[in-house]
Design a protein around this motif. Structure first.
Motif, PDB file in Angstrom:
ATOM      1  N   ILE A   1      37.185  41.403  46.865  1.00 17.56           N
ATOM      2  CA  ILE A   1      36.425  40.336  46.196  1.00 17.56           C
ATOM      3  C   ILE A   1      35.421  40.908  45.199  1.00 17.56           C
ATOM      4  CG2 ILE A   1      34.663  38.568  46.596  1.00 17.56           C
ATOM      5  CD1 ILE A   1      36.179  37.832  49.147  1.00 17.56           C
ATOM      6  N   ASN A   2      34.803  42.027  45.553  1.00 14.89           N
ATOM      7  CA  ASN A   2      33.795  42.628  44.692  1.00 14.89           C
ATOM      8  C   ASN A   2      34.363  43.603  43.662  1.00 14.89           C
ATOM      9  OD1 ASN A   2      31.317  41.422  45.719  1.00 14.89           O
ATOM     10  ND2 ASN A   2      31.883  42.427  47.625  1.00 14.89           N
ATOM     11  N   GLY A   3      35.684  43.732  43.624  1.00 15.55           N
ATOM     12  CA  GLY A   3      36.314  44.593  42.628  1.00 15.55           C
ATOM     13  C   GLY A   3      36.047  46.071  42.825  1.00 15.55           C
ATOM     14  N   LEU A   4      35.842  46.488  44.059  1.00 11.50           N
ATOM     15  CA  LEU A   4      35.541  47.884  44.347  1.00 11.50           C
ATOM     16  C   LEU A   4      36.817  48.672  44.623  1.00 11.50           C
ATOM     17  CD1 LEU A   4      32.510  47.254  46.717  1.00 11.50           C
ATOM     18  CD2 LEU A   4      32.448  47.778  44.277  1.00 11.50           C
ATOM     19  N   PHE A   5      36.800  49.938  44.299  1.00 14.70           N
ATOM     20  CA  PHE A   5      37.933  50.835  44.524  1.00 14.70           C
ATOM     21  C   PHE A   5      37.497  51.928  45.494  1.00 14.70           C
ATOM     22  CE2 PHE A   5      38.833  48.757  40.604  1.00 14.70           C
ATOM     23  CZ  PHE A   5      40.211  48.727  40.461  1.00 14.70           C
ATOM     24  N   ILE A   6      37.240  51.540  46.743  1.00 14.60           N
ATOM     25  CA  ILE A   6      36.701  52.481  47.718  1.00 14.60           C
ATOM     26  C   ILE A   6      37.802  53.075  48.588  1.00 14.60           C
ATOM     27  CG2 ILE A   6      35.138  52.738  49.687  1.00 14.60           C
ATOM     28  CD1 ILE A   6      33.488  50.428  48.436  1.00 14.60           C
ATOM     29  N   SER A   7      38.547  52.220  49.264  1.00 15.19           N
ATOM     30  CA  SER A   7      39.563  52.686  50.209  1.00 15.19           C
ATOM     31  C   SER A   7      40.913  52.867  49.519  1.00 15.19           C
ATOM     32  CB  SER A   7      39.705  51.684  51.356  1.00 15.19           C
ATOM     33  OG  SER A   7      40.204  50.455  50.858  1.00 15.19           O
ATOM     34  N   GLU A   8      41.797  53.589  50.189  1.00 19.84           N
ATOM     35  CA  GLU A   8      43.143  53.795  49.652  1.00 19.84           C
ATOM     36  C   GLU A   8      43.875  52.464  49.512  1.00 19.84           C
ATOM     37  OE1 GLU A   8      43.842  58.181  51.682  1.00 19.84           O
ATOM     38  OE2 GLU A   8      44.332  56.369  52.795  1.00 19.84           O
ATOM     39  N   GLU A   9      43.741  51.595  50.530  1.00 16.24           N
ATOM     40  CA  GLU A   9      44.414  50.308  50.460  1.00 16.24           C
ATOM     41  C   GLU A   9      43.781  49.388  49.415  1.00 16.24           C
ATOM     42  OE1 GLU A   9      41.789  50.160  54.244  1.00 16.24           O
ATOM     43  OE2 GLU A   9      42.922  51.632  53.124  1.00 16.24           O
ATOM     44  N   GLY A  10      42.474  49.513  49.220  1.00 18.19           N
ATOM     45  CA  GLY A  10      41.801  48.725  48.179  1.00 18.19           C
ATOM     46  C   GLY A  10      42.288  49.100  46.793  1.00 18.19           C
TER      47      GLY A  10
END
Length: 127
Positions: free
Chosen positions: A101-110
């Motif tokens: 929702i927040n457009g973050l690219f943190i995790s591998e699945e995200g």
């Protein structure tokens, strides 16, 4: 043609007729056995599995291997994502929802989900 060759040809045709779907195994907990059993009933889909690094520790990967090719997140070529009909994420937790929702690219699945969305590839998730 011998019977063995005919069987290989038929198996290849059946494989090509099935829609390719990338199934992402995430570390989110819950209903692993039930979901795996349910996915086994999807005979019209050809799965490949994207396994995140944390998921490798919390899932029994032997239960999933028979579904299709298994790709570890750090070895997966994101450029091949366009060859899939959809991305299926059976384990979706609140942390991942917040990341998406927040457009973050943190995790591998995200990162995988954002890449799929950017390429107009449908993302299917279980609530």
């Amino acid at each position: 043609m011998d019977n063995q060759l005919i069987e290989r040809i038929v198996a290849e045709i059946e494989k090509r007729m099935k829609k390719p779907v990338l199934l992402a195994l995430t570390p989110a907990p819950g209903y692993q056995d039930e979901i795996c059993q349910r996915i086994n009933t999807f005979s019209h889909i050809r799965f490949s599995l994207f396994v995140t690094t944390p998921a490798q520790a919390c899932h029994d990967l032997s239960k999933w291997r028979h579904l299709g090719d298994m790709h570890k997140a750090d070895e997966f070529d994101i450029n091949t994502l366009s060859s899939y009909h959809a991305l299926f994420v059976p384990y979706f937790d609140k942390k991942l929802v917040g990341e998406i929702i927040n457009g973050l690219f943190i995790s591998e699945e995200g990162k995988l989900i954002h890449s799929a969305l950017a390429q107009n590839i449908p993302v299917i998730a279980l609530p």
